[in-house]
Design a protein around this motif. Sequence first.
Motif, PDB file in Angstrom:
ATOM      1  N   GLY A  28     129.410  41.568 -36.225  1.00 48.89           N
ATOM      2  CA  GLY A  28     128.970  42.535 -35.359  1.00 48.89           C
ATOM      3  C   GLY A  28     127.717  41.940 -34.886  1.00 48.89           C
ATOM      4  N   ARG A  29     126.907  42.923 -34.130  1.00 52.21           N
ATOM      5  CA  ARG A  29     125.589  42.660 -33.424  1.00 52.21           C
ATOM      6  C   ARG A  29     124.522  43.680 -33.810  1.00 52.21           C
ATOM      7  NH1 ARG A  29     126.979  40.097 -27.379  1.00 52.21           N
ATOM      8  NH2 ARG A  29     127.870  38.346 -28.171  1.00 52.21           N
ATOM      9  N   LEU A  30     123.467  43.200 -33.893  1.00 50.91           N
ATOM     10  CA  LEU A  30     122.427  44.361 -33.940  1.00 50.91           C
ATOM     11  C   LEU A  30     121.701  44.048 -32.678  1.00 50.91           C
ATOM     12  CD1 LEU A  30     121.075  43.923 -37.730  1.00 50.91           C
ATOM     13  CD2 LEU A  30     122.680  45.455 -36.717  1.00 50.91           C
ATOM     14  N   TYR A  31     121.369  44.965 -31.796  1.00 54.21           N
ATOM     15  CA  TYR A  31     120.569  44.972 -30.549  1.00 54.21           C
ATOM     16  C   TYR A  31     119.163  45.596 -30.675  1.00 54.21           C
ATOM     17  CZ  TYR A  31     125.044  44.222 -28.530  1.00 54.21           C
ATOM     18  OH  TYR A  31     126.431  43.532 -28.283  1.00 54.21           O
ATOM     19  N   LEU A  32     118.209  44.823 -29.987  1.00 51.71           N
ATOM     20  CA  LEU A  32     116.877  45.242 -29.905  1.00 51.71           C
ATOM     21  C   LEU A  32     116.812  46.505 -29.470  1.00 51.71           C
ATOM     22  CD1 LEU A  32     114.088  44.026 -30.444  1.00 51.71           C
ATOM     23  CD2 LEU A  32     114.149  43.411 -27.939  1.00 51.71           C
ATOM     24  N   ASN A  33     116.130  47.304 -29.801  1.00 55.50           N
ATOM     25  CA  ASN A  33     116.102  48.770 -29.734  1.00 55.50           C
ATOM     26  C   ASN A  33     114.915  49.018 -28.537  1.00 55.50           C
ATOM     27  OD1 ASN A  33     113.455  48.546 -30.859  1.00 55.50           O
ATOM     28  ND2 ASN A  33     113.905  50.244 -32.328  1.00 55.50           N
ATOM     29  N   ASP A  34     115.309  49.949 -27.795  1.00 51.96           N
ATOM     30  CA  ASP A  34     114.261  50.208 -26.533  1.00 51.96           C
ATOM     31  C   ASP A  34     112.694  50.022 -26.802  1.00 51.96           C
ATOM     32  OD1 ASP A  34     116.425  50.798 -25.222  1.00 51.96           O
ATOM     33  OD2 ASP A  34     116.303  52.815 -25.126  1.00 51.96           O
ATOM     34  N   ASP A  35     112.314  50.519 -28.093  1.00 55.46           N
ATOM     35  CA  ASP A  35     110.861  50.246 -28.450  1.00 55.46           C
ATOM     36  C   ASP A  35     110.603  48.685 -28.669  1.00 55.46           C
ATOM     37  OD1 ASP A  35     110.956  52.917 -28.617  1.00 55.46           O
ATOM     38  OD2 ASP A  35     110.894  52.869 -30.803  1.00 55.46           O
ATOM     39  N   GLY A  36     111.531  47.814 -28.762  1.00 49.09           N
ATOM     40  CA  GLY A  36     111.081  46.287 -28.984  1.00 49.09           C
ATOM     41  C   GLY A  36     110.770  45.891 -30.411  1.00 49.09           C
ATOM     42  N   GLY A  37     110.721  47.229 -31.312  1.00 47.68           N
ATOM     43  CA  GLY A  37     110.193  46.828 -32.778  1.00 47.68           C
ATOM     44  C   GLY A  37     111.238  46.364 -33.843  1.00 47.68           C
ATOM     45  N   ALA A  38     112.624  46.699 -33.264  1.00 51.03           N
ATOM     46  CA  ALA A  38     113.846  46.184 -34.358  1.00 51.03           C
ATOM     47  C   ALA A  38     115.003  45.990 -33.935  1.00 51.03           C
ATOM     48  CB  ALA A  38     113.678  47.523 -35.296  1.00 51.03           C
ATOM     49  N   TYR A  39     115.713  45.295 -34.353  1.00 55.33           N
ATOM     50  CA  TYR A  39     117.206  45.118 -34.173  1.00 55.33           C
ATOM     51  C   TYR A  39     117.887  45.969 -34.823  1.00 55.33           C
ATOM     52  CZ  TYR A  39     115.988  40.613 -31.494  1.00 55.33           C
ATOM     53  OH  TYR A  39     115.532  40.031 -30.979  1.00 55.33           O
ATOM     54  N   VAL A  40     118.612  46.930 -34.205  1.00 55.75           N
ATOM     55  CA  VAL A  40     119.441  47.836 -34.885  1.00 55.75           C
ATOM     56  C   VAL A  40     121.073  48.022 -34.677  1.00 55.75           C
ATOM     57  CG1 VAL A  40     117.484  49.553 -35.011  1.00 55.75           C
ATOM     58  CG2 VAL A  40     119.061  49.544 -32.886  1.00 55.75           C
TER      59      VAL A  40
END
Length: 69
Positions: A28-40
């Motif tokens: 699977g993939r973890l995508y960068l959140n809109d805040d740019g603070g974490a991959y979720v």
Amino acid sequence: MPTNPSFKTTQKNKKFLGVRFASCNCYGRLYLNDDGGAYVGRCPKCYTSFAVRVGAGGTSSRMFVANCR
């Protein structure tokens, strides 16, 4: 940074991390959140949530292994 990072990922052409979920034997993939603070993201089989914080002194690796159960 908040304790619980936002799971909102609405941008197109998002940065991502590749993850092999060893317990469920899937990818699977973890995508960068809109805040740019974490991959979720979540495991595609068991839906366990994951968040990987972005920070100084991190890693340049793009593939990871996680145990989701």
